[in-house]
Design an enzyme around this catalytic site. Structure first.
Site, PDB file in Angstrom:
ATOM      1  N   SER A  61      13.486 -22.101 -46.099  1.00  0.00           N
ATOM      2  CA  SER A  61      14.546 -21.313 -46.757  1.00  0.00           C
ATOM      3  C   SER A  61      15.828 -22.077 -47.035  1.00  0.00           C
ATOM      4  O   SER A  61      16.701 -21.568 -47.743  1.00  0.00           O
ATOM      5  CB  SER A  61      14.864 -20.062 -45.933  1.00  0.00           C
ATOM      6  OG  SER A  61      13.841 -19.110 -46.066  1.00  0.00           O
ATOM      7  N   LYS A  64      16.632 -22.322 -50.601  1.00  0.00           N
ATOM      8  CA  LYS A  64      17.267 -21.221 -51.334  1.00  0.00           C
ATOM      9  C   LYS A  64      18.675 -21.584 -51.798  1.00  0.00           C
ATOM     10  O   LYS A  64      19.162 -21.044 -52.801  1.00  0.00           O
ATOM     11  CB  LYS A  64      17.290 -19.959 -50.471  1.00  0.00           C
ATOM     12  CG  LYS A  64      15.898 -19.398 -50.192  1.00  0.00           C
ATOM     13  CD  LYS A  64      15.916 -18.284 -49.156  1.00  0.00           C
ATOM     14  CE  LYS A  64      14.506 -17.769 -48.878  1.00  0.00           C
ATOM     15  NZ  LYS A  64      14.463 -16.767 -47.800  1.00  0.00           N
ATOM     16  N   TYR A 186       8.382 -20.867 -56.127  1.00  0.00           N
ATOM     17  CA  TYR A 186       9.136 -20.537 -54.913  1.00  0.00           C
ATOM     18  C   TYR A 186       8.552 -21.252 -53.697  1.00  0.00           C
ATOM     19  O   TYR A 186       9.273 -21.884 -52.916  1.00  0.00           O
ATOM     20  CB  TYR A 186       9.144 -19.027 -54.711  1.00  0.00           C
ATOM     21  CG  TYR A 186       9.710 -18.590 -53.379  1.00  0.00           C
ATOM     22  CD1 TYR A 186      11.015 -18.906 -53.020  1.00  0.00           C
ATOM     23  CD2 TYR A 186       8.930 -17.866 -52.472  1.00  0.00           C
ATOM     24  CE1 TYR A 186      11.534 -18.514 -51.785  1.00  0.00           C
ATOM     25  CE2 TYR A 186       9.437 -17.472 -51.256  1.00  0.00           C
ATOM     26  CZ  TYR A 186      10.735 -17.797 -50.913  1.00  0.00           C
ATOM     27  OH  TYR A 186      11.242 -17.411 -49.695  1.00  0.00           O
ATOM     28  N   TYR A 238      19.738 -15.381 -41.787  1.00  0.00           N
ATOM     29  CA  TYR A 238      18.924 -14.163 -41.690  1.00  0.00           C
ATOM     30  C   TYR A 238      19.790 -13.022 -41.129  1.00  0.00           C
ATOM     31  O   TYR A 238      20.962 -12.920 -41.476  1.00  0.00           O
ATOM     32  CB  TYR A 238      17.661 -14.414 -40.865  1.00  0.00           C
ATOM     33  CG  TYR A 238      16.798 -15.533 -41.425  1.00  0.00           C
ATOM     34  CD1 TYR A 238      16.360 -15.497 -42.740  1.00  0.00           C
ATOM     35  CD2 TYR A 238      16.443 -16.626 -40.640  1.00  0.00           C
ATOM     36  CE1 TYR A 238      15.575 -16.525 -43.258  1.00  0.00           C
ATOM     37  CE2 TYR A 238      15.657 -17.652 -41.145  1.00  0.00           C
ATOM     38  CZ  TYR A 238      15.224 -17.599 -42.462  1.00  0.00           C
ATOM     39  OH  TYR A 238      14.467 -18.604 -42.959  1.00  0.00           O
ATOM     40  N   VAL A 256      12.636 -21.507 -41.565  1.00  0.00           N
ATOM     41  CA  VAL A 256      11.686 -21.349 -40.468  1.00  0.00           C
ATOM     42  C   VAL A 256      10.945 -22.650 -40.147  1.00  0.00           C
ATOM     43  O   VAL A 256      10.156 -22.692 -39.200  1.00  0.00           O
ATOM     44  CB  VAL A 256      10.684 -20.201 -40.734  1.00  0.00           C
ATOM     45  CG1 VAL A 256      11.404 -18.870 -40.791  1.00  0.00           C
ATOM     46  CG2 VAL A 256       9.870 -20.467 -41.983  1.00  0.00           C
TER      47      VAL A 256
END
Length: 304
Positions: A61, A64, A186, A238, A256
């Protein structure tokens, strides 16, 4: 500064043995939970590394941030018609919130939000995954950075929940492109393999008012760099973003794979990595390393 960083690394090792590696992506389940690396890139371009900071890992992530920066460079403020700006208060892969809010993800750092952002890049680029890899290479100054095919295939084979989110958004008119094409891009971004040193250098533009030293250009405007840091502060960890902000006080984005990128605006970018995660999906030892570092930032730092 090298000795200081090595001291932080040594103290942070006390948290090794806590947490668990991500198991829902089989390719990540085999990571060694005893690894710990930390790297710093100053705004002067100096790089310091300790422990396993030169070992490549799946950035997950953390990608992102790059996806969002590229989408905002391409589509500007119109992107916010597709995705919100607020913390979710829900798990990063929640379907219930997405359904309740009619297919508009709460922010770009939960999975649904990143998938919506990726859809904008699929519309803009013929080969968006290769474009992202090229940008990562140029930002990090490392032409060997690759998309890990094993991780990519593992995520693809276990894509059901992400596919459900993507199809739900498409039903609400918030995904324009073929769902499989969007998901493939993605997952490719999440499967980028980079080291702590790579990521510290690559993300330094967020500490340097948008200036990417390795590219020899301004990657984003100073205002956009400031806004990206703001979103990282509120949404980057998160549903533990508030706790991390209180303990560490730096804009950050975790993945993660065990990595966490943190920014000290005007001074440096940092990446810490250790694969074992807490219940929120954030690395236990990497968080502690950043907490130790942040506590000492206001003290005069040794430069040797």
């Amino acid at each position: 500064m090298q000795r200081w960083l090595e001291s932080i690394h040594a103290r942070a090792r006390a948290r090794l043995g806590n947490g668990h590696v991500a198991s829902y992506i089989p390719a990540l389940a085999r990571q060694d939970p005893g690894r710990l690396g930390i790297a710093i890139c100053t705004n002067a371009g100096e790089v310091y590394a300790a422990g396993d900071a030169r070992t490549a890992f799946s950035i997950q992530s953390i990608a992102k941030v790059l996806l969002l920066a590229l989408a905002l460079r391409t589509h500007g403020e119109a992107l916010w018609q597709r995705v919100g700006l607020n913390p979710s208060g829900m798990p990063f892969n929640s379907l219930a919130q997405l359904e309740a809010e009619r297919g508009k993800p709460r922010n770009p750092f939960i999975n649904a939000g990143a998938i919506a952002v990726t859809d904008r890049l699929v519309s803009a680029f013929a080969t968006p995954d290769k474009h992202l890899q090229d940008v990562a290479r140029r930002l990090a100054g490392n032409a060997t950075i690759l998309i890990d095919d094993e991780v990519l295939e593992s995520e693809w084979q276990h894509r059901s929940r992400n596919a459900a989110m993507a199809y739900l958004m498409k039903a609400f008119g918030n995904i324009d492109n073929d769902v499989d094409a969007v998901l493939r891009c993605y997952f490719s971004s999440c499967a980028l393999a980079m080291s702590c040193a790579d990521l510290a250098v690559a993300m330094n533009f967020l500490a340097a008012e948008g200036e990417a030293r390795t590219m020899g250009e301004r990657f984003v405007s100073p205002g956009l760099a400031r806004r990206l840091n703001a979103i990282m502060s509120t949404c980057g960890m998160y549903d533990a973003a508030g706790d991390f902000a209180y303990r560490v006080g730096l804009p950050a984005k975790s993945g993660v794979g065990g990595g966490i990128v943190a920014i000290v605006p005007g001074r440096m970018s940092i990446c810490a990595w250790s694969p074992a995660l807490d219940d929120s999906g954030n690395s236990v030892a990497a968080q502690y390393a950043l907490e130790l570092l942040a506590e000492e930032l206001d003290n005069p730092l040794p430069m040797a």
